[in-house]
Design a protein around this motif. Structure first.
Motif, short mmCIF file in Angstrom:
data_model
loop_
_atom_site.label_atom_id
_atom_site.label_comp_id
_atom_site.label_asym_id
_atom_site.label_seq_id
_atom_site.Cartn_x
_atom_site.Cartn_y
_atom_site.Cartn_z
N ALA A 54 -3.78 -15.48 50.66
CA ALA A 54 -2.80 -15.45 49.57
C ALA A 54 -3.46 -15.16 48.21
N ARG A 55 -4.60 -15.78 47.94
CA ARG A 55 -5.27 -15.58 46.65
C ARG A 55 -5.65 -14.11 46.46
N HIS A 56 -6.10 -13.48 47.53
CA HIS A 56 -6.48 -12.06 47.43
C HIS A 56 -5.24 -11.17 47.33
N TRP A 57 -4.15 -11.58 48.00
CA TRP A 57 -2.90 -10.83 47.85
C TRP A 57 -2.43 -10.86 46.40
N LEU A 58 -2.56 -12.02 45.77
CA LEU A 58 -2.18 -12.11 44.35
C LEU A 58 -3.02 -11.15 43.52
N GLY A 59 -4.31 -11.06 43.81
CA GLY A 59 -5.17 -10.11 43.11
C GLY A 59 -4.78 -8.67 43.37
N LEU A 60 -4.42 -8.37 44.63
CA LEU A 60 -3.99 -7.01 44.97
C LEU A 60 -2.70 -6.64 44.24
N ILE A 61 -1.77 -7.56 44.22
CA ILE A 61 -0.49 -7.29 43.56
C ILE A 61 -0.68 -7.20 42.05
N ALA A 62 -1.53 -8.04 41.49
CA ALA A 62 -1.80 -7.97 40.05
C ALA A 62 -2.46 -6.65 39.69
N THR A 63 -3.29 -6.14 40.58
CA THR A 63 -4.01 -4.89 40.31
C THR A 63 -3.16 -3.66 40.56
N PHE A 64 -2.45 -3.63 41.69
CA PHE A 64 -1.76 -2.40 42.10
C PHE A 64 -0.25 -2.47 41.95
N GLY A 65 0.27 -3.66 41.69
CA GLY A 65 1.70 -3.81 41.46
C GLY A 65 2.55 -3.44 42.65
N GLU A 66 3.68 -2.84 42.36
CA GLU A 66 4.65 -2.49 43.39
C GLU A 66 4.13 -1.40 44.33
N ASP A 67 3.18 -0.61 43.89
CA ASP A 67 2.65 0.45 44.73
C ASP A 67 2.10 -0.08 46.04
N ILE A 68 1.38 -1.19 45.99
CA ILE A 68 0.76 -1.71 47.21
C ILE A 68 1.81 -2.31 48.14
N THR A 69 2.78 -3.02 47.59
CA THR A 69 3.80 -3.61 48.47
C THR A 69 4.66 -2.53 49.10
N GLU A 70 4.97 -1.47 48.36
CA GLU A 70 5.71 -0.35 48.94
C GLU A 70 4.90 0.33 50.03
N ALA A 71 3.63 0.58 49.77
CA ALA A 71 2.78 1.28 50.73
C ALA A 71 2.63 0.50 52.02
N VAL A 72 2.57 -0.82 51.93
CA VAL A 72 2.36 -1.64 53.12
C VAL A 72 3.67 -1.97 53.83
N PHE A 73 4.67 -2.41 53.08
CA PHE A 73 5.89 -2.90 53.71
C PHE A 73 7.03 -1.89 53.76
N HIS A 74 7.04 -0.93 52.84
CA HIS A 74 8.13 0.06 52.78
C HIS A 74 7.57 1.46 52.52
N PRO A 75 6.79 2.01 53.44
CA PRO A 75 6.16 3.31 53.18
C PRO A 75 7.17 4.44 52.99
N GLU A 76 8.34 4.33 53.60
CA GLU A 76 9.35 5.37 53.42
C GLU A 76 9.84 5.40 51.98
N LYS A 77 10.01 4.24 51.35
CA LYS A 77 10.40 4.18 49.94
C LYS A 77 9.30 4.74 49.05
N ALA A 78 8.06 4.43 49.39
CA ALA A 78 6.92 4.94 48.62
C ALA A 78 6.88 6.45 48.69
N ALA A 79 7.10 7.00 49.87
CA ALA A 79 7.09 8.46 50.03
C ALA A 79 8.21 9.10 49.23
N GLN A 80 9.40 8.51 49.27
CA GLN A 80 10.52 9.06 48.50
C GLN A 80 10.24 9.01 47.01
N ARG A 81 9.69 7.88 46.55
CA ARG A 81 9.38 7.75 45.12
C ARG A 81 8.32 8.77 44.70
N LEU A 82 7.29 8.94 45.51
CA LEU A 82 6.25 9.91 45.18
C LEU A 82 6.78 11.33 45.18
N GLU A 83 7.65 11.66 46.13
CA GLU A 83 8.26 12.99 46.14
C GLU A 83 9.09 13.22 44.88
#
Length: 130
Positions: A54-83
């Protein structure tokens, strides 16, 4: 809940770890360790497919924000947003290209006008027949 998660990742039980590792792949381990405040070996492990605590997840989210959660949990949303972002950037680029062409055309026209003797005389207020 376990039944749903098993069904969701039934084909690949390490799907989320693989997505996280793919997202983090371009980042050197030492840099990642510095950003999320962990040991470089821990960063290597996360990049290698180990799930962060959890502590490292907090660091990942603080560093990469919504990009990392989209890439891991909702890659289809990330692809649509990037397009969508790519289309927006291409539109901006095309607008700037048109503006540059217009400016070059204007500059070319002004250089052509400055080259004519009658236009040069008119620009200083003298008529060519005087």
């Amino acid at each position: 809940m376990t039944d749903w998660s098993t069904h969701f990742m039934g084909r690949d039980p390490h799907l989320l770890q693989a997505r996280l590792a793919k997202f983090l792949a371009p980042i050197p381990a030492k840099e990642l360790a510095r950003k999320i405040d962990c040991d470089p070996r821990t960063a290597e492990n996360i990049k290698g497919g180990h799930w962060p605590i959890a502590r490292h997840w907090l660091g990942l989210i603080a560093t990469f924000g919504e990009d990392i959660t989209e890439a891991v949990f909702h890659p289809e949303k990330a692809a649509q947003r990037l397009e969508r972002e790519v289309r927006d950037l291409e539109s901006i680029l095309e607008t700037r290209r048109r503006a540059l062409r217009d400016a070059e055309s204007f500059a070319s026209r002004m250089a052509e006008i400055r080259g004519r003797p009658e236009d040069r005389a008119a620009s200083v207020g003298v008529r060519p027949d005087q």
